[in-house]
Scaffold this motif. Structure first.
Motif: not given
Length: 555
Positions: A396-402, A445-449, A518-521, A526-527
Motif C-alpha cells: 500500500f505504501d508503493r501505491a502512492h509511488e509511480p 503477489v506471485f510469491t504469496n499465490l 487482491k490489493w497488490g493486483t 489489474g484484477a
C-alpha cells in the motif's frame, strides 16, 4: 481640438503597441489608429475649400470609420479571454460589410449618399450629405458591433472584482463618448449642419484609454486567462463531470467523465443522460436527495462516489445539474485494509496467543512433546501473519509511488526464489514468458499465490505442484498470469469475501495472502479472478496492464 484628439490617440496607440504581446493590445492599436485617421481626415476636410476636395477626404475617412467597430469587437473578445473567436476567418467575416462600405465610398456611390453639397456657416464651408440606403446598413452594423463588444466588459463590471472593474469602466467610457456624439449627429441635434462631432468625442475616448493603460494597468492585470482557466479546470479535473440541462440532455462532459461512462465526449454531447449513464447514476439524478451510492466505471473496476449539484438561475429556477464522479477506490481499499488488519490482530492473533498460553500451561504440568509442537506451530503462524501484514503495508505504501515497470520474466524469477528456498522439494513449473513489462508491485503477489498453492496441498511436499502460465492479450495491452495448484481449491465463501471486498465478524477469510494478492493486483491496475472445477485444484488469474519499459540511460 481635432489635432489634440489625434495627439492623445497616437500616444495611447504607442503605449498599446508596446504591450502588443498582451491579449487585446493589437486590436486596441487598430481601434486607436481608426480614430486618429477619422480625426486627421476630418481636419483635411475642414481645410478644403472645394466640393471635390471635401468629398475626397470625406470618402477616404470611411477607412478609419469602419475599422473602429471591428477592432473594438476583437479587442473585447481577446481581452476577456474569448480569443478562440479572434481568428482570420472571423476577422474576414466581420469585415465584409465594412469593406463594401469603403468600396462604395471610394466610388462615391449613391447607395451610400444620394446627394452632397456645401453650406456656409459663420464664414466656414461644411459638407452636407443625404444618406443613402447603405448608410443606414453600415450605421446599424456599427452600433451592433459596438454593443457586442461592450457585453463582455459589462460582464466584468457586473460580476468580477478589482482591478477589472476600473479597466472595463474606462474602456466603456472610451467607446461610449464618440458613439454618443455620433448618435446626436445622426439625430440632427447638432446646430451646425455637416459638422460631425464624433472625432471630438475621440478626445474623451483617448483620455479614457490612456487612463486604462496607465492608472488601471490595462495590460498589467488581464482577465483573459479566466475563461480558458475555468475551461481547463473543467476539462482536466481528475474527477468525472457531466453537465445536463433541465431536460436531462448532456450539454457538457469532461474527458474523465466520458472515460468513466465508457464513451467519448463527442458521442455523449447532445445525448439524454439515460442513454449513457448506468441506472445507479440515474437514481441520484432523478432524486438528488437520495442517499449517495458508489458506482463502477464501464471499463474498469474502480469505484466512484456520485454527487449531483443543482444549477439555478437568478430566479432560483433549476436550469440544469452537474454530476460529478469522485474516485473512491483508494479510500475503499484503505478501509478494507484497516478492517482486515484490525480483524487479524483482534481475532487471529488473539486466538493463537490463547493456544500458546493453554499449551504452555500443560507443559508446566506435564512434559508433553505434542503440546510443545502445538506451541511451535502457533508461534510460526503468528510470525507468518506478522510477515503478511508487513508485506501488505509495503504494497500500500508503493501505491502512492509511480509505477515501476520491470520485465515479467525477471519479476517471476525473483518472486519464486524465496518459495523454492523454503520448499525445495515442491515442483514449481513456469512456462516461457513473453518480453513484457509489468508493475514491480506484483512480486509479493506471485510469491504469496505460489506459497499458498504449496501450503494448502494435502499431498507430501515432494508431490506438491504449482504451474505458472503467461498469456498476452491480442492487442498487447494486458497480460494474464495463471497460477494453478493441485490443492483442495479455495472455498467458495473465501472467494465471495474477496469479491465483496469486506469482512464481517462472523465471516472472514483464513489469512492475509489472498488479500495481499487482491490489493497488490488492483494497485497495479489489474484484477484477480479464480477458476476451479469444484473438486481439487485452483487457478488464480492475475490480469494486469502491460507497461512501457523504461528508457535506457544510454538513449
Amino acid at each position: 481640438m481635432l489635432l489634440v484628439t489625434v495627439a492623445i490617440g497616437t500616444a495611447a496607440a504607442l503605449l498599446a503597441w508596446r504591450e502588443r504581446p498582451e491579449p487585446g493590445a493589437v486590436p486596441l492599436v487598430a481601434l486607436l489608429a481608426g480614430q486618429c485617421l477619422w480625426s486627421a481626415f476630418l481636419v483635411f476636410d475642414l481645410q478644403a475649400s472645394t466640393l471635390d476636395a471635401k468629398l475626397f477626404w470625406a470618402n477616404v475617412r470611411w477607412i478609419g470609420v469602419v475599422a473602429i467597430p471591428v477592432a473594438w469587437v476583437f479587442f473585447s473578445l481577446e481581452y476577456t479571454g474569448r480569443d478562440r473567436y479572434v481568428q482570420p476567418r472571423y476577422v474576414a467575416l466581420l469585415s465584409i460589410v465594412p469593406a463594401i462600405t469603403v468600396a462604395l465610398a471610394l466610388a462615391d456611390s449613391s447607395l451610400l449618399y444620394t446627394d452632397s453639397s456645401l453650406v456656409s456657416e459663420n464664414g466656414a464651408l461644411y459638407l452636407t450629405r443625404d444618406p443613402g440606403p447603405w448608410f443606414w446598413v453600415i450605421a446599424a452594423y456599427t452600433y451592433l458591433l459596438g454593443l457586442l463588444g461592450a457585453l463582455p466588459l459589462l460582464e466584468l463590471i457586473w460580476h468580477d472584482s478589482r482591478p477589472f472593474r476600473g479597466q472595463s469602466a474606462a474602456l466603456l467610457v472610451g467607446i461610449l463618448a464618440p458613439w454618443t456624439a455620433n448618435a446626436l449627429f445622426l439625430a440632427g441635434a447638432i446646430p451646425v449642419p455637416g459638422l460631425d462631432p464624433t472625432p471630438v468625442g475621440f478626445a474623451i475616448s483617448g483620455v479614457a484609454y490612456l487612463g486604462a493603460l496607465t492608472r488601471f494597468q490595462l495590460f498589467g492585470a488581464s482577465p483573459s486567462p479566466t475563461p480558458r482557466a475555468r475551461r481547463l479546470l473543467f476539462e482536466q479535473l481528475p474527477d468525472g463531470a457531466i453537465v445536463i440541462d433541465a431536460h436531462d440532455v448532456i450539454v457538457d462532459i469532461n474527458e474523465s467523465g466520458a472515460a468513466i461512462l465508457g464513451t467519448s465526449r463527442r458521442s455523449a454531447l447532445g445525448q439524454p443522460i439515460r442513454v449513457v449513464a448506468p441506472e445507479s447514476v440515474l437514481v441520484q439524478t432523478d432524486d438528488p436527495t437520495a442517499e449517495q451510492r458508489g458506482v463502477t466505471g464501464r471499463h474498469d473496476d474502480r469505484l466512484y462516489d456520485v454527487t449531483v449539484t443543482q444549477i439555478t438561475d437568478v430566479r432560483d429556477r433549476t436550469i440544469g445539474r452537474v454530476i460529478t464522479f469522485h474516485d473512491v477506490s483508494e479510500h475503499v481499499r484503505q478501509q478494507q485494509r484497516h478492517e482486515v488488519l484490525n480483524r487479524v490482530f483482534r481475532h487471529n492473533i488473539r486466538t493463537e496467543t490463547n493456544v500458546i498460553s493453554s499449551y504452555a500451561t500443560l507443559l508446566a504440568d506435564d512434559d508433553d512433546r505434542g503440546a510443545a509442537a502445538k506451541i511451535t506451530d502457533s508461534a510460526a503462524r503468528i510470525e507468518l501473519l506478522a510477515t503478511r501484514a508487513r508485506e501488505i503495508t509495503d504494497v500500500f505504501d508503493r501505491a502512492h509511488e509511480p509505477a515501476d515497470p520491470v520485465p515479467l520474466e525477471s519479476l517471476l524469477e525473483d518472486a519464486l526464489a524465496p518459495v523454492r528456498e523454503e520448499y525445495p522439494d515442491a515442483r514449481i513449473e513456469c512456462d516461457p514468458v513473453d518480453d513484457v513489462h509489468v508493475d514491480g508491485v506484483l512480486e509479493p503477489v506471485f510469491t504469496n499465490l505460489v506459497e499458498n498453492g504449496i501450503e494448502h496441498d494435502p499431498s507430501p511436499e515432494a508431490d506438491a505442484t504449482v504451474r505458472i502460465a503467461v498469456e498476452t492479450a491480442d492487442d498487447g495491452d494486458r497480460v494474464r498470469v495463471h497460477v494453478t495448484d493441485d490443492g483442495p481449491g479455495i472455498d467458495g465463501y473465501e472467494q465471495t469475501i474477496l469479491e465483496r471486498g469486506a469482512e464481517t465478524p462472523l465471516e472472514h477469510s483464513s489469512g492475509l495472502g489472498l488479500w495481499l494478492a487482491k490489493w497488490g493486483t488492483e494497485i497495479a491496475g489489474g484484477a484477480v479472478s479464480f477458476d476451479t472445477d469444484g473438486r481439487h485444484g485452483t487457478t488464480v488469474i492475475v490480469e494486469v496492464p502491460v507497461l512501457t519499459p523504461p528508457r535506457s540511460t544510454d538513449d
